[in-house]
Design a protein around this motif. Structure first.
Motif, PDB file in Angstrom:
ATOM      1  N   LEU A   1       5.570   5.319 -16.395  1.00  0.00           N
ATOM      2  CA  LEU A   1       6.173   4.694 -17.577  1.00  0.00           C
ATOM      3  C   LEU A   1       7.409   5.446 -18.022  1.00  0.00           C
ATOM      4  O   LEU A   1       7.533   6.668 -17.837  1.00  0.00           O
ATOM      5  N   ASN A   2       8.346   4.714 -18.646  1.00  0.00           N
ATOM      6  CA  ASN A   2       9.505   5.329 -19.281  1.00  0.00           C
ATOM      7  C   ASN A   2       9.119   5.898 -20.643  1.00  0.00           C
ATOM      8  O   ASN A   2       7.994   5.681 -21.134  1.00  0.00           O
ATOM      9  N   ASN A   3      10.041   6.621 -21.256  1.00  0.00           N
ATOM     10  CA  ASN A   3       9.741   7.234 -22.553  1.00  0.00           C
ATOM     11  C   ASN A   3       9.414   6.207 -23.626  1.00  0.00           C
ATOM     12  O   ASN A   3       8.671   6.490 -24.575  1.00  0.00           O
ATOM     13  N   ASP A   4       9.950   4.990 -23.505  1.00  0.00           N
ATOM     14  CA  ASP A   4       9.665   3.958 -24.498  1.00  0.00           C
ATOM     15  C   ASP A   4       8.399   3.172 -24.174  1.00  0.00           C
ATOM     16  O   ASP A   4       8.082   2.187 -24.862  1.00  0.00           O
ATOM     17  N   GLY A   5       7.690   3.563 -23.123  1.00  0.00           N
ATOM     18  CA  GLY A   5       6.451   2.882 -22.760  1.00  0.00           C
ATOM     19  C   GLY A   5       6.622   1.755 -21.783  1.00  0.00           C
ATOM     20  O   GLY A   5       5.624   1.169 -21.336  1.00  0.00           O
ATOM     21  N   SER A   6       7.856   1.419 -21.415  1.00  0.00           N
ATOM     22  CA  SER A   6       8.075   0.341 -20.448  1.00  0.00           C
ATOM     23  C   SER A   6       7.791   0.836 -19.033  1.00  0.00           C
ATOM     24  O   SER A   6       7.788   2.038 -18.752  1.00  0.00           O
ATOM     25  N   SER A   7       7.589  -0.118 -18.152  1.00  0.00           N
ATOM     26  CA  SER A   7       7.246   0.218 -16.777  1.00  0.00           C
ATOM     27  C   SER A   7       8.441   0.810 -16.034  1.00  0.00           C
ATOM     28  O   SER A   7       9.575   0.331 -16.148  1.00  0.00           O
ATOM     29  N   ASN A   8       8.161   1.864 -15.255  1.00  0.00           N
ATOM     30  CA  ASN A   8       9.174   2.461 -14.400  1.00  0.00           C
ATOM     31  C   ASN A   8       8.928   2.089 -12.938  1.00  0.00           C
ATOM     32  O   ASN A   8       9.798   1.560 -12.266  1.00  0.00           O
ATOM     33  N   LYS A   9       7.731   2.357 -12.469  1.00  0.00           N
ATOM     34  CA  LYS A   9       7.329   1.963 -11.124  1.00  0.00           C
ATOM     35  C   LYS A   9       5.814   2.011 -11.030  1.00  0.00           C
ATOM     36  O   LYS A   9       5.128   2.592 -11.883  1.00  0.00           O
ATOM     37  N   THR A  10       5.302   1.411  -9.977  1.00  0.00           N
ATOM     38  CA  THR A  10       3.849   1.333  -9.758  1.00  0.00           C
ATOM     39  C   THR A  10       3.565   1.639  -8.292  1.00  0.00           C
ATOM     40  O   THR A  10       4.253   1.151  -7.391  1.00  0.00           O
ATOM     41  N   ILE A  11       2.534   2.466  -8.055  1.00  0.00           N
ATOM     42  CA  ILE A  11       2.088   2.783  -6.699  1.00  0.00           C
ATOM     43  C   ILE A  11       0.611   2.414  -6.583  1.00  0.00           C
ATOM     44  O   ILE A  11      -0.221   2.908  -7.364  1.00  0.00           O
ATOM     45  N   LEU A  12       0.291   1.558  -5.627  1.00  0.00           N
ATOM     46  CA  LEU A  12      -1.087   1.134  -5.380  1.00  0.00           C
ATOM     47  C   LEU A  12      -1.466   1.532  -3.952  1.00  0.00           C
ATOM     48  O   LEU A  12      -0.670   1.362  -3.023  1.00  0.00           O
ATOM     49  N   GLN A  13      -2.672   2.046  -3.795  1.00  0.00           N
ATOM     50  CA  GLN A  13      -3.112   2.464  -2.464  1.00  0.00           C
ATOM     51  C   GLN A  13      -4.544   2.005  -2.224  1.00  0.00           C
ATOM     52  O   GLN A  13      -5.409   2.138  -3.096  1.00  0.00           O
ATOM     53  N   ASN A  14      -4.787   1.462  -1.041  1.00  0.00           N
ATOM     54  CA  ASN A  14      -6.132   1.112  -0.586  1.00  0.00           C
ATOM     55  C   ASN A  14      -6.424   1.929   0.665  1.00  0.00           C
ATOM     56  O   ASN A  14      -5.574   2.035   1.562  1.00  0.00           O
ATOM     57  N   SER A  15      -7.605   2.504   0.728  1.00  0.00           N
ATOM     58  CA  SER A  15      -7.950   3.319   1.886  1.00  0.00           C
ATOM     59  C   SER A  15      -9.414   3.124   2.248  1.00  0.00           C
ATOM     60  O   SER A  15     -10.237   2.775   1.399  1.00  0.00           O
ATOM     61  N   ARG A  16      -9.696   3.347   3.502  1.00  0.00           N
ATOM     62  CA  ARG A  16     -11.074   3.346   3.987  1.00  0.00           C
ATOM     63  C   ARG A  16     -11.224   4.518   4.955  1.00  0.00           C
ATOM     64  O   ARG A  16     -10.452   4.666   5.899  1.00  0.00           O
ATOM     65  N   SER A  17     -12.203   5.345   4.674  1.00  0.00           N
ATOM     66  CA  SER A  17     -12.482   6.464   5.563  1.00  0.00           C
ATOM     67  C   SER A  17     -13.924   6.359   6.048  1.00  0.00           C
ATOM     68  O   SER A  17     -14.790   5.811   5.359  1.00  0.00           O
ATOM     69  N   ALA A  18     -14.157   6.866   7.239  1.00  0.00           N
ATOM     70  CA  ALA A  18     -15.505   6.886   7.805  1.00  0.00           C
ATOM     71  C   ALA A  18     -15.654   8.168   8.606  1.00  0.00           C
ATOM     72  O   ALA A  18     -14.695   8.645   9.226  1.00  0.00           O
ATOM     73  N   TYR A  19     -16.850   8.734   8.570  1.00  0.00           N
ATOM     74  CA  TYR A  19     -17.087   9.955   9.335  1.00  0.00           C
ATOM     75  C   TYR A  19     -18.437   9.892  10.023  1.00  0.00           C
ATOM     76  O   TYR A  19     -19.319   9.104   9.653  1.00  0.00           O
ATOM     77  N   GLN A  20     -18.589  10.749  11.011  1.00  0.00           N
ATOM     78  CA  GLN A  20     -19.854  10.910  11.721  1.00  0.00           C
ATOM     79  C   GLN A  20     -20.055  12.395  11.977  1.00  0.00           C
ATOM     80  O   GLN A  20     -19.149  13.085  12.443  1.00  0.00           O
ATOM     81  N   SER A  21     -21.253  12.882  11.656  1.00  0.00           N
ATOM     82  CA  SER A  21     -21.523  14.308  11.784  1.00  0.00           C
ATOM     83  C   SER A  21     -22.928  14.520  12.319  1.00  0.00           C
ATOM     84  O   SER A  21     -23.856  13.784  11.957  1.00  0.00           O
ATOM     85  N   ASP A  22     -23.084  15.527  13.162  1.00  0.00           N
ATOM     86  CA  ASP A  22     -24.401  15.930  13.671  1.00  0.00           C
ATOM     87  C   ASP A  22     -24.618  17.381  13.289  1.00  0.00           C
ATOM     88  O   ASP A  22     -23.853  18.263  13.699  1.00  0.00           O
ATOM     89  N   GLY A  23     -25.646  17.618  12.503  1.00  0.00           N
ATOM     90  CA  GLY A  23     -25.921  18.968  12.045  1.00  0.00           C
ATOM     91  C   GLY A  23     -27.193  19.525  12.645  1.00  0.00           C
ATOM     92  O   GLY A  23     -28.226  18.844  12.709  1.00  0.00           O
TER      93      GLY A  23
END
Length: 811
Positions: free
Chosen positions: A287-309
């Motif tokens: 946001l800008n100092n007056d509260g108006s929008s400056n920019k927007t960043i959106l992220q979607n992610s998917r992670s998966a793991y496999q482990s043998d202990g």
């Protein structure tokens, strides 16, 4: 704490005596098995009309209390065994307590008894004076779960979104394994606990206000006790567990021991196959100092793991004499892991027009090997109970990872704007050496003095290597690479004194710890060399005061106080910035200093049925993490800046509405004040949080039982993180098979798929940040347990390690 616990809980019977003398004993057979049910008759040799009778407990022990000064004799008898007599036992001013050597009863000639197996069901939760005990075998879901899942279902314990563990609202929890530290924290500790099958666990000890014999680090302590059977002969159990959600998982364990009159050989082995995914969304509004929008960043992610202990330990106790035992234990753990993270990031301008699209992935392979050796010795000097124990530990931890992380940025028309081909490697080695000695001296008048010494040395070597791929070559990016070395030596000593009266008991302790630390960041062409030294000495008092409100001890009050310390973890002192994703970095801070907290608790309890604890705690200049914005990038680093005050109300209730139904209800209600300012971020919060946990167990018939659990935390706010309210409902059913030697269990977790976390990051000027995360929390589990050998009435021995905090700070 066990002698204090017993003396406080058991009511005192005078039997006409007016003194304070005491005679204790333990009865066994030729196979070194304890003999419950033996009859013990005590005679006063100066007054043959005075006679007392005791029945040996299920652990073979007996005790006569409140004896006047005189000379006594004992007669011990048990069906199928020859009688045993002891005379000339003197109680006088110099010998107020007599602890007899182990009494071995000989079988009667020509008489053979059929084996009698005595079984009893442990309750799921036991409320002790200074701790809450969770008996893991009584939790139906534990057999197919891992240690972290079992912890998450324990009263007052919460596992947060970043795998941080809290107990009764207290963070910075010290996690021990058999009184030995794990030397890990955060996500490294969580990964280890996920590789530890629930079938290896015997019980959990939840210690909210630890006494002086424990290391001062950690606002609370969770001690995970592994199974160790000490019945004579060859005994053991095998547990096979399988879970099916989106992915399949397994948790398998084998526990065995072989005991003779001269030694006890024991081993635990576990295998865990773990898979999971995490779907996350990140929304950041600038946001800008007056509260108006400056920019927007959106992220979607998917992670998966496999482990043998793979987890293993093998140890032996050698009984050199009735008074001296030597022990050795070898431990090992390996956790290979592979993961893949895919993400898409879209950036918009102030009018929400598409500015750019970023796509990338991180593919990683990880290794982790931990191994160690522990030596211990215990010697009892005399019948009065003077005991010396010595423990030596040497542990080694090696971790390493290789990550490939290409990232591309596209313009709105789909053309490629930039691309990066990056490779990361993170080798790390930790070596730990620790030794401790503890001495216990019983005193006259139901008093006891104990003292101890401990010294530990930790050496860590961590590297972060960043390479950019140029053609077929990898070129080191020195500005983003780091090599950090850290040494730490802690020397400590403590004294503790406790005394019991008929209705009162007091225990006071004082611990002194001296810390010497050195950090060294090696230079490279882009980073100058730097180093620091830290030296400090601190005192940590603790106090426990107990009062029985009635003569039976059914109603008790316990007032406790302790001072604790939180030392920075080893990597928190490394000043380098570590890449998390293209918009997130984590870094350390060489200016960190330890923070101190004080806690006071007042606990009322009525038997095992009801308890209410009021707690207060707080400290200044506490350690906390701050997230700041540097352009589009969020940088998270630790600082000393939090002044906190914590007020807590913690009730618990255990009832049996019917003879087939037992219910346990535990709640944590917190009122928290958090203030602090650092690096342009100001916090001034007053928040109320709560969590409610309930466990219902149903005995359907002799062989069938069931369980229904509920976990209901409210919204949680701490520092810059605010989490929404979630809940979890789980259920299970079990059946005893194979004449009671086997158990088959079926359980379901997160029945309504409600464990989706919503989080907001607070306190960053001009930015609103949100994220959500869901994972594979809804699953069905099936397990089979089979017990073999003659393990009835077995005793358990848990050695105190010489290292009780260093592992928890290794990350």
């Amino acid at each position: 704490m066990l002698p204090l616990l017993l003396s406080l809980v058991l009511h005192q019977l005078s039997f006409g005596q007016t003194g304070s003398g005491r005679i204790n004993g333990l009865i066994k057979d030729l196979q070194n098995r304890t003999l419950p049910g033996a009859t013990i008759i005590l005679l006063n040799q100066s007054d043959t009309r005075s006679k007392q009778t005791r029945i040996a407990g299920v652990d073979g022990t007996f005790s006569f209390k409140n004896l006047s000064n005189s000379t006594y004799s004992l007669k011990i008898s048990n069906i199928g065994y020859q009688s045993y007599r002891i005379s000339s036992l003197v109680i006088d001013e110099s010998h107020q307590q007599v602890t007899l050597p182990v009494i071995i009863l000989q079988p009667s000639a020509g008489q053979t008894l059929k084996e009698v197996v005595i079984t009893s069901k442990k309750p799921l939760i036991e409320q002790k004076i200074d701790r809450t005990v969770v008996n893991v075998d009584a939790m139906i879901s534990a057999a197919s779960s891992n240690a972290l899942d079992v912890l998450a279902k324990s009263p007052g314990v919460m596992v947060g979104s970043n795998d941080d563990i809290t107990l009764n609202g207290k963070n910075n929890v010290l996690v021990l394994i058999d009184d030995r530290p794990t030397y890990m924290s955060g996500q490294s500790l969580a990964a280890y606990l996920r590789s530890l099958p629930g079938g290896m666990l015997d019980k959990l000890e939840l210690i909210s206000n630890p006494p002086a014999r424990y290391d001062a680090n950690g606002n609370a302590i969770i001690n995970i006790v592994l199974k160790k059977n000490q019945a004579a002969g060859f005994n053991g159990a095998v547990n096979l567990g399988y879970n099916q959600g989106v992915y399949a998982r397994s948790n398998d364990a084998l526990n065995v021991n072989y005991r003779t009159p001269k030694f006890n050989l024991f081993s635990n082995m576990g295998y865990s196959h773990d898979q999971n995914f995490s779907d996350q969304t990140f929304s950041r509004y600038f946001l800008n100092n007056d509260g108006s929008s400056n920019k927007t960043i959106l992220q979607n992610s998917r992670s998966a793991y496999q482990s043998d202990g793979w987890n293993g330990r093998i140890g032996m106790d050698y009984f050199a004499s009735p008074k001296t035992t030597f022990g050795i234990m070898l431990t090992g753990n390996t956790r290979p892991k592979a993961d893949l993270l895919n993400y898409t990031t879209t950036q918009y301008n102030n009018t929400m027009q598409l500015d750019s699209v970023g796509r990338g992935y991180t593919s990683g392979k990880y290794e982790s090997q931990n191994y160690g050796v522990s030596l211990n010795m215990q010697h009892q000097f005399d019948q009065a109970g003077r005991v010396l124990s010595i423990n030596l530990d040497q542990l080694n931890y090696h971790t390493g990872s290789d990550q490939l992380s290409p990232a591309d940025v596209y313009l709105p028309n789909g053309s490629l704007f930039s691309d990066q081909q990056r490779v990361f490697t993170f080798p790390s080695d930790i070596h730990i050496y620790a030794g401790k000695a503890d001495y216990t001296l019983p005193l006259v008048g139901k008093a006891e003095f104990s003292a101890g010494l401990k010294s530990s040395y930790v050496n860590t070597d961590n590297q972060s290597n960043w390479f950019n791929q140029q053609g077929n070559s990898l070129v080191t990016d020195y500005g983003k690479s780091d090599h950090f070395h850290y040494n730490e030596n802690i020397n400590s000593t403590y004294v503790n004194l406790k005394k019991n009266w008929k209705r009162w008991a007091v225990q006071g302790g004082l611990r002194l710890e001296n810390t010497n630390a050195q950090g060294h960041q090696f230079s490279n062409p882009a980073t100058p060399e730097s180093a620091f030294n830290k030296h400090y000495t601190s005192l940590f008092p603790s106090l426990f005061l107990l009062h029985k409100l009635d003569s039976t001890g059914d109603n008790t009050l316990v007032l406790s106080f302790s001072r604790r310390i939180k030392r920075p973890s080893y990597t928190q002192l490394n000043p380098f910035l570590f890449f998390q994703d293209q918009y997130s970095y984590n870094g350390g801070n060489t200016n960190l200093v330890p923070s101190f907290t004080q806690y006071v608790e007042l606990k009322y309890s009525y038997k095992q049925y009801f308890g209410l604890t009021a707690s207060y705690g707080g400290g200044n200049n506490g350690l906390g993490t701050l997230t700041q914005a540097n352009g589009n990038i969020f940088i998270t680093s630790p600082y000393n800046f939090i002044d906190s005050r914590l007020f807590g109300i913690i009730p618990y209730l255990s009832l049996s509405p019917a003879n087939w139904w037992t219910t346990n209800l535990n709640a944590v209600i917190l009122f928290q004040s958090i203030k602090g300012s650092a690096s342009g971020v100001d916090l001034n919060q007053r928040v109320n949080t709560h969590e409610i946990e309930t466990t219902n167990q149903f005995q359907l018939n002799k062989n069938w039982s069931a369980e229904l659990d509920g976990f209901f935390p409210g919204s949680q706010t701490y520092g810059q993180s605010k989490n929404s309210s979630i809940y979890n409902i789980s259920a299970g059913i079990q059946k005893r098979i194979l004449h009671g030697q086997g158990t088959i269990r079926l359980n379901a977790n997160d029945l309504f798929n409600t464990l989706t976390l919503h989080n907001q990051t607070l306190g960053i000027d001009g930015i609103s940040a949100f994220n959500t995360r869901s994972s594979d929390t809804r699953y069905v589990g099936l397990s089979l347990t089979y017990r073999f050998g003659k393990a009835a009435n077995a005793l358990k021995k848990n050695d105190n390690s010489s290292a009780e905090e260093e592992k928890n700070r290794a990350n």
